[in-house]
Scaffold this motif. Structure first.
Motif, PDB file in Angstrom:
ATOM      1  N   ILE A  87       0.837  -1.209   0.000  1.00 56.03           N
ATOM      2  CA  ILE A  87       0.000   0.000   0.000  1.00 56.03           C
ATOM      3  C   ILE A  87       0.869   1.255   0.000  1.00 56.03           C
ATOM      4  N   ALA A  88       1.943   1.246   0.788  1.00 58.47           N
ATOM      5  CA  ALA A  88       2.841   2.411   0.812  1.00 58.47           C
ATOM      6  C   ALA A  88       3.440   2.643  -0.576  1.00 58.47           C
ATOM      7  N   ALA A  89       3.895   1.556  -1.216  1.00 55.39           N
ATOM      8  CA  ALA A  89       4.518   1.701  -2.540  1.00 55.39           C
ATOM      9  C   ALA A  89       3.503   2.174  -3.577  1.00 55.39           C
ATOM     10  N   GLU A  90       2.287   1.653  -3.470  1.00 56.40           N
ATOM     11  CA  GLU A  90       1.247   2.063  -4.423  1.00 56.40           C
ATOM     12  C   GLU A  90       0.934   3.555  -4.281  1.00 56.40           C
ATOM     13  N   HIS A  91       0.778   4.018  -3.048  1.00 54.65           N
ATOM     14  CA  HIS A  91       0.540   5.457  -2.832  1.00 54.65           C
ATOM     15  C   HIS A  91       1.702   6.279  -3.387  1.00 54.65           C
ATOM     16  N   ALA A  92       2.925   5.807  -3.140  1.00 53.56           N
ATOM     17  CA  ALA A  92       4.100   6.568  -3.599  1.00 53.56           C
ATOM     18  C   ALA A  92       4.114   6.652  -5.123  1.00 53.56           C
ATOM     19  N   ARG A  93       3.858   5.513  -5.780  1.00 58.13           N
ATOM     20  CA  ARG A  93       3.865   5.518  -7.250  1.00 58.13           C
ATOM     21  C   ARG A  93       2.801   6.462  -7.787  1.00 58.13           C
ATOM     22  N   GLU A  94       1.603   6.390  -7.202  1.00 58.50           N
ATOM     23  CA  GLU A  94       0.518   7.196  -7.758  1.00 58.50           C
ATOM     24  C   GLU A  94       0.686   8.670  -7.423  1.00 58.50           C
ATOM     25  N   LEU A  95       1.130   8.955  -6.206  1.00 59.03           N
ATOM     26  CA  LEU A  95       1.322  10.350  -5.810  1.00 59.03           C
ATOM     27  C   LEU A  95       2.363  11.032  -6.693  1.00 59.03           C
ATOM     28  N   PHE A  96       3.476  10.343  -6.960  1.00 61.60           N
ATOM     29  CA  PHE A  96       4.575  10.974  -7.687  1.00 61.60           C
ATOM     30  C   PHE A  96       4.600  10.611  -9.174  1.00 61.60           C
ATOM     31  N   GLY A  97       3.689   9.761  -9.611  1.00 53.16           N
ATOM     32  CA  GLY A  97       3.711   9.333 -11.006  1.00 53.16           C
ATOM     33  C   GLY A  97       4.977   8.556 -11.326  1.00 53.16           C
ATOM     34  N   ALA A  98       5.439   7.751 -10.376  1.00 53.13           N
ATOM     35  CA  ALA A  98       6.692   7.015 -10.571  1.00 53.13           C
ATOM     36  C   ALA A  98       6.406   5.616 -11.084  1.00 53.13           C
ATOM     37  N   GLU A  99       7.349   5.067 -11.854  1.00 56.73           N
ATOM     38  CA  GLU A  99       7.156   3.707 -12.368  1.00 56.73           C
ATOM     39  C   GLU A  99       7.339   2.686 -11.250  1.00 56.73           C
ATOM     40  N   TYR A 100       8.184   3.016 -10.288  1.00 55.06           N
ATOM     41  CA  TYR A 100       8.510   2.057  -9.237  1.00 55.06           C
ATOM     42  C   TYR A 100       8.845   2.817  -7.950  1.00 55.06           C
ATOM     43  N   ALA A 101       8.438   2.270  -6.803  1.00 51.99           N
ATOM     44  CA  ALA A 101       8.759   2.899  -5.510  1.00 51.99           C
ATOM     45  C   ALA A 101       9.251   1.852  -4.527  1.00 51.99           C
ATOM     46  N   TYR A 102      10.306   2.197  -3.810  1.00 48.40           N
ATOM     47  CA  TYR A 102      10.902   1.312  -2.794  1.00 48.40           C
ATOM     48  C   TYR A 102      10.822   2.048  -1.462  1.00 48.40           C
ATOM     49  N   VAL A 103      10.008   1.508  -0.540  1.00 47.28           N
ATOM     50  CA  VAL A 103       9.698   2.267   0.683  1.00 47.28           C
ATOM     51  C   VAL A 103      10.433   1.755   1.918  1.00 47.28           C
ATOM     52  N   GLN A 104      11.433   0.893   1.716  1.00 50.16           N
ATOM     53  CA  GLN A 104      12.118   0.306   2.873  1.00 50.16           C
ATOM     54  C   GLN A 104      13.207   1.169   3.533  1.00 50.16           C
ATOM     55  N   PRO A 105      13.877   2.064   2.818  1.00 49.38           N
ATOM     56  CA  PRO A 105      15.004   2.765   3.456  1.00 49.38           C
ATOM     57  C   PRO A 105      14.620   3.447   4.772  1.00 49.38           C
ATOM     58  N   HIS A 106      15.523   3.341   5.747  1.00 49.90           N
ATOM     59  CA  HIS A 106      15.210   3.820   7.087  1.00 49.90           C
ATOM     60  C   HIS A 106      15.356   5.325   7.212  1.00 49.90           C
ATOM     61  N   SER A 107      16.064   5.931   6.272  1.00 47.44           N
ATOM     62  CA  SER A 107      16.345   7.364   6.368  1.00 47.44           C
ATOM     63  C   SER A 107      16.760   7.863   4.987  1.00 47.44           C
ATOM     64  N   GLY A 108      16.975   9.158   4.892  1.00 48.90           N
ATOM     65  CA  GLY A 108      17.429   9.739   3.629  1.00 48.90           C
ATOM     66  C   GLY A 108      18.797   9.208   3.224  1.00 48.90           C
ATOM     67  N   ILE A 109      19.685   9.110   4.189  1.00 49.56           N
ATOM     68  CA  ILE A 109      21.027   8.590   3.893  1.00 49.56           C
ATOM     69  C   ILE A 109      20.937   7.160   3.383  1.00 49.56           C
ATOM     70  N   ASP A 110      20.098   6.342   3.996  1.00 44.20           N
ATOM     71  CA  ASP A 110      19.933   4.955   3.541  1.00 44.20           C
ATOM     72  C   ASP A 110      19.349   4.911   2.132  1.00 44.20           C
ATOM     73  N   ALA A 111      18.425   5.808   1.848  1.00 46.94           N
ATOM     74  CA  ALA A 111      17.844   5.854   0.497  1.00 46.94           C
ATOM     75  C   ALA A 111      18.948   6.161  -0.512  1.00 46.94           C
ATOM     76  N   ASN A 112      19.847   7.075  -0.157  1.00 47.58           N
ATOM     77  CA  ASN A 112      20.935   7.414  -1.074  1.00 47.58           C
ATOM     78  C   ASN A 112      21.911   6.254  -1.241  1.00 47.58           C
ATOM     79  N   LEU A 113      22.170   5.524  -0.153  1.00 42.91           N
ATOM     80  CA  LEU A 113      23.045   4.353  -0.266  1.00 42.91           C
ATOM     81  C   LEU A 113      22.417   3.315  -1.191  1.00 42.91           C
ATOM     82  N   VAL A 114      21.121   3.091  -1.037  1.00 45.95           N
ATOM     83  CA  VAL A 114      20.421   2.158  -1.927  1.00 45.95           C
ATOM     84  C   VAL A 114      20.579   2.632  -3.368  1.00 45.95           C
ATOM     85  N   ALA A 115      20.389   3.938  -3.584  1.00 49.60           N
ATOM     86  CA  ALA A 115      20.469   4.476  -4.948  1.00 49.60           C
ATOM     87  C   ALA A 115      21.872   4.305  -5.521  1.00 49.60           C
TER      88      ALA A 115
END
Ligand SMILES: *Cc1c(COP(=O)(O)O)cnc(C)c1O
Length: 479
Positions: A87-115
């Motif tokens: 549900i979190a990923a679906e909301h993220a995709r629809e809200l931002f018009g993104a093809e894919y959303a990954y909602v697991q990162p614990h923080s901004g820094i973790d999101a950047n490491l994933v990226a």
């Protein structure tokens, strides 16, 4: 029962339960609410999440391990976590018009490491494995593996410099991003303080980065991401936009077209707790092309997701899809303009002369102060800000010459044009009544200061009037 009566009774009882185990934590929790209610919070990266978001974080989802992805977990019994994460990923995709959303990162820094590691996996490791006809790194010979490791450690990243407003994860040497990559930085025009796309393009052509990072923490202007993508394409770079600060303005459709990073970037990272007003956490959006590697965030750089926070992300993203969030985001930007005008008409200096996002960067050197002195004097008067370097800061990153101020938090409380004008007046009043101090040896100090008698009390009284008019969590009573 009204909403606020319900919320009050939930928190009162929860605090009673906590009190029975460690009363000092219950007390600190009560004090934190009082402090947040009683101060003018102008920290540009902070906000106030709704009671629904906060309550969602306080549940037994915290007790569940769920390494892996939806439907593909390394633990049994993850059906409810699957629900929450989908549900979190679906909301993220629809809200931002993104093809894919990954909602697991614990923080901004973790999101950047994933990226970062997803981009390396997609652009460096993937082709390498293909060449070696290997399914994964475990199938490589020792020699191949050594060579791949050298290759992974030999890539280039170009990001905005810290003193121009970039983030420490955008190639700052002390951060891992400045160590795992050969890093290089772009800045702003010395005259205008604005992002110089020509200079950025020239640097990109010369440096040829694998990763071009756009996005900022302290730049008070919008970015044309279509232009940055053109530059990335020309040099063969992957465009990663870190929208941690301004995700709320993207979600609220204040930034659209060329200013919306999602249609232009390969990978977009964000926090969820800043202008987006969700729980403390991170998120990655990606194109179909990058989705499979981002989806391997765990085990690549993450362990078990914070399922209780993913649940709260879903609630916050649902809130951000409501019309009321759009008007909130527009007010955040309008209020930043009011704050900037409030400073300009009182002859205070703003980096770039103003703002068109959610923050302003006040250069306090004309008051004869460092950022450190200004930040401390303001805090004495109940105004919570953070010091920040200005471009080519003569006082460095510790003392600095600036104060960064953002509107997301006070806008959530309902502050509008007149209040932000008054906030500018109060800040100018504090700064113009502050004298820099001296060191023990009698030299000018970058840290000590004196605030003229009576000013703090006057400013606190004026703030209290505005804060009382716009209460935080109206109706929430803990006693
Ligand atoms: C705040 C911020 C981050 C880091 O977020 P944390 O949740 O504190 O790790 C990363 N990038 C930018 C641009 C930020 O502003």
């Amino acid at each position: 029962m009204s909403d606020s009566t319900l919320v009050s009774s939930v928190y009162r009882q929860a605090l009673e339960v906590i009190e029975g185990v460690e009363p000092r934590i219950a007390e600190a929790t009560r004090n934190e609410l009082a402090d947040q209610r009683g101060s003018l919070k102008l920290i540009a990266s902070e906000n106030y999440a709704s009671p629904a978001v906060l309550m969602t974080m306080g549940t037994w989802f915290s007790d569940k391990y769920a390494e892996g992805t939806v439907g593909h977990r390394f633990y049994a019994g993850c059906q409810n976590v699957d629900t929450v994460e989908s549900i979190a990923a679906e909301h993220a995709r629809e809200l931002f018009g993104a093809e894919y959303a990954y909602v697991q990162p614990h923080s901004g820094i973790d999101a950047n490491l994933v990226a970062f590691w997803s981009i390396l996996a997609h652009r460096v490791e993937g082709p390498w494995l293909e060449k070696a006809s290997a399914k994964n790194v475990n199938d490589l010979t020792e020699e191949d593996w050594e060579a791949l490791r050298r290759e992974l450690g030999n890539q280039r990243l170009l990001g905005m410099s810290l003193d121009a407003g970039g983030h420490l994860t955008h190639g700052f040497r002390p951060n891992i991003s400045g160590k795992m990559f050969h890093q290089n930085q772009y800045g702003t025009d010395p005259e205008t303080g604005l992002l110089d796309y020509g200079a950025l393009a020239a640097k990109a052509r010369e440096f040829k980065p694998l990763v071009l990072v756009a996005g900022y923490s302290a730049y008070p202007r919008r970015v044309n991401f279509a232009k940055v993508r053109e530059i990335a394409d020309e040099v063969g770079a992957t465009l990663m936009v870190d929208m941690a600060h301004f995700a709320g303005l993207v979600a609220g459709k204040v930034f659209t077209g060329d200013e919306d990073p999602v249609p232009h970037a390969h990978v977009v990272t964000t926090t969820t707790h800043k202008s987006l007003r969700g729980p403390r956490g991170g998120m990655v959006l990606a194109t179909e092309e990058y989705a499979p590697s981002v989806d391997r965030g765990c085990p690549m750089v993450l362990g078990g997701p914070l399922s209780h926070v993913m649940a709260a992300k879903a609630v916050a993203l649902a809130e951000a899809r409501q019309d009321s969030f759009r008007s909130y985001a527009q007010k955040v930007a309008d209020n930043a303009k009011s704050l900037a005008e409030g400073f300009s008409k009182r002859d205070a200096n703003l980096v770039t002369g103003g703002t068109d996002n959610h923050l302003v960067l006040l250069d306090v050197s004309s008051f004869g102060l460092t950022g450190r002195q200004a930040e401390s004097a303001l805090l004495d008067a109940g105004v919570v800000t953070n010091r920040n370097s200005v471009p080519r800061d003569p006082n460095g990153a510790w003392y600095t010459s600036g104060i960064r101020l953002g509107t997301p938090a006070l806008t959530t409380r309902g502050f509008g044009h007149d209040e932000f004008d008054a906030v500018a007046e109060l800040i100018v009043k504090v700064l113009s009544n502050t004298q820099p101090g001296t060191t023990k040896a009698g030299d000018p100090s970058k840290a000590s200061y004196t605030l003229a008698d009576g000013v703090a009390d006057k400013v606190k009284a004026a703030s209290a009037e505005m804060l009382d008019k716009h209460p935080l969590y109206p109706g929430l009573e803990l006693a």
